[in-house]
Enzyme design. Structure first.
Site, short mmCIF file in Angstrom:
data_model
loop_
_atom_site.label_atom_id
_atom_site.label_comp_id
_atom_site.label_asym_id
_atom_site.label_seq_id
_atom_site.Cartn_x
_atom_site.Cartn_y
_atom_site.Cartn_z
N ASN A 107 0.85 -1.19 0.00
CA ASN A 107 0.00 0.00 0.00
C ASN A 107 0.88 1.24 0.00
OD1 ASN A 107 0.58 0.81 2.84
ND2 ASN A 107 -0.33 -1.18 3.25
N ASP A 158 -4.04 -6.40 4.82
CA ASP A 158 -5.09 -7.21 5.42
C ASP A 158 -5.13 -8.62 4.84
OD1 ASP A 158 -5.98 -5.28 7.19
OD2 ASP A 158 -7.16 -4.27 5.64
#
Ligand code: C5P
Length: 404
Positions: A210, A279
């Site tokens: 990310n 995640d």
């Protein structure tokens, strides 16, 4: 507040007169000490007129002058009475003396006798600044946590251009105030900070990640160090220089981050999970690079371990601070995470906007607190936001303890 301003022998000494004025305007009582070289550039009278005080020009009273014990140990008494030592311009010679502990004049002797915060504003020819000897001395001075302001780049008095100009008096004055305001209120604490993104491999050359840069986590680690804490920084892959004095544990995946955090949990008293942990991770990472074909490719993902939630179960009496990066519903999400992950504070920030969140040097956050309160902090640099988070964490601990 009292400042001892040491003036070194450089052409920038004339700017120190402006610095003294800028400090006085901010309510600082200034005592000036000049090296003998500085007196070649500016008359002591200039500083005496600006401060209304005698300027210290030598370690010893003038020959034939009335020798008293107080003047003989003035370097000690002045050092004890001062809240901050500012040296501007900090010449190559003064930096070398300080780094090596030489004490052959008033300023270098007072430096050794002084135990408070030190602010140095270097100024010299660019080659002198870049010389390995000066850079090595700079490292030593930095490792003593002295605040180094500048030098700026630009045209130098010697006619060359490069790094070496003394910073502007206002900038130095501001740095002096912040150096003095630094509290050592985290002494005895061990702050464990996670920072940056994680990278979850897709195959041996690709990964899922990310846009986190680690700036917020690194700012927290730096702020905690400056306030006297021991810091363990568990960092995903970032392009930042680790703060000096932190124990840095580099990790790549969420699983590695979890292990590093658990390995150091015992020592920690405050846990700050600023990392943007992936995640999901690829369920089965192939041994070899995935070949390109024209067919659709699906990745099968498994959830990563939720480190924050696990810490919520294992934290004992440690203070646990989580982060929530959201694109909407910030306050509700922050409060929900506070409860569901058993945190004491959740720092919520909106991401995907200018001036906040990933990649930015500034941030605008809300703090959801276990006391039931939610605070909205004004937009500020990540460094200032880090300071506020630590302030609120300490207040929160007091509030939670007294509620028990
Ligand atoms: O639930 P969410 O991922 O939005 O929560 C963010 C917070 O949880 C951050 O403090 C982050 O460091 C932490 N986190 C974690 N482990 C994960 C995912 C997030 O510790 N696998």
């Amino acid at each position: 507040m009292r400042a001892l301003v040491g003036v070194g022998g450089g052409i920038a000494a004339y700017k120190t007169a402006e610095l003294v004025r800028a400090l006085a305007e901010r309510g600082v009582e200034v005592q000036v000490a000049m090296t003998s070289a500085a007196q070649q550039f500016v008359q002591p009278l200039t500083f005496a007129a600006l401060t209304g005080r005698r300027v210290i020009t030598s370690l010893f009273p003038a020959a034939g002058g009335a020798e008293t014990l107080s003047s003989a140990v003035e370097h000690v008494s002045v050092a004890q009475e001062s809240d901050v030592l500012v040296v501007a311009p900090a010449t190559a010679d003064l930096m070398a003396k300080f780094a090596h502990g030489l004490a052959d004049d008033f300023l270098s002797t007072a430096y050794l006798a002084f135990t408070g915060p030190v602010v140095l504003a270097p100024s010299m020819n660019n080659n002198m600044w870049l010389h390995p000897a000066t850079q090595a001395n700079l490292e030593v001075l930095r490792s003593r946590r002295h605040l180094i302001v500048g030098p700026d780049e630009g045209l130098l008095a010697c006619g060359t251009a490069g790094p070496g100009r003394m910073s502007q008096p206002d900038v130095i004055a501001q740095a002096v105030l912040s150096a003095v305001n630094l509290r050592r209120d985290l002494e005895g604490e061990t702050v464990l900070v996670t920072a940056g993104p994680t990278q979850e491999p897709v195959d041996p050359v690709r990964f899922l990640s990310n846009r986190s840069t680690g700036k917020m986590g690194y700012a927290l680690a730096e702020a905690a160090l400056a306030r006297g804490a021991d810091v363990i920084l568990v960092s995903g892959p970032v392009h930042l220089t680790p703060p000096r004095g932190a124990l840095v544990v580099g990790v790549r995946t969420a699983a590695e981050m979890r292990q590093a955090v658990l390995d150091h949990l015992e020592r920690a008293t405050i846990l700050i999970k600023a990392a943007a942990v992936a995640d999901y991770h690829v369920a089965k990472v192939p041994e070899h690079k995935v070949k390109k074909t024209s067919a659709r490719l699906s990745l099968e993902l498994d959830p990563t371990p939720d480190i924050l939630a696990e810490l919520g179960r294992k934290k004992g009496d440690r203070l646990l601070i989580g982060f929530a990066a959201e694109t909407e519903g910030l306050q509700q999400e922050a409060r929900r995470k506070l409860k569901s992950k058993n945190c004491d504070m959740v720092v919520g920030n909106l991401v995907g906007r200018e001036g906040a969140g990933f990649e930015s040097d500034t941030n605008e956050v809300i703090l959801a607190l276990a006391t039931g309160e939610t605070l909205a902090l004004p937009p500020a640099s990540k460094r200032d936001v880090a300071g506020r988070i630590l302030d609120e964490a300490l207040k929160l601990r007091l509030a939670l303890h007294s509620a028990q």
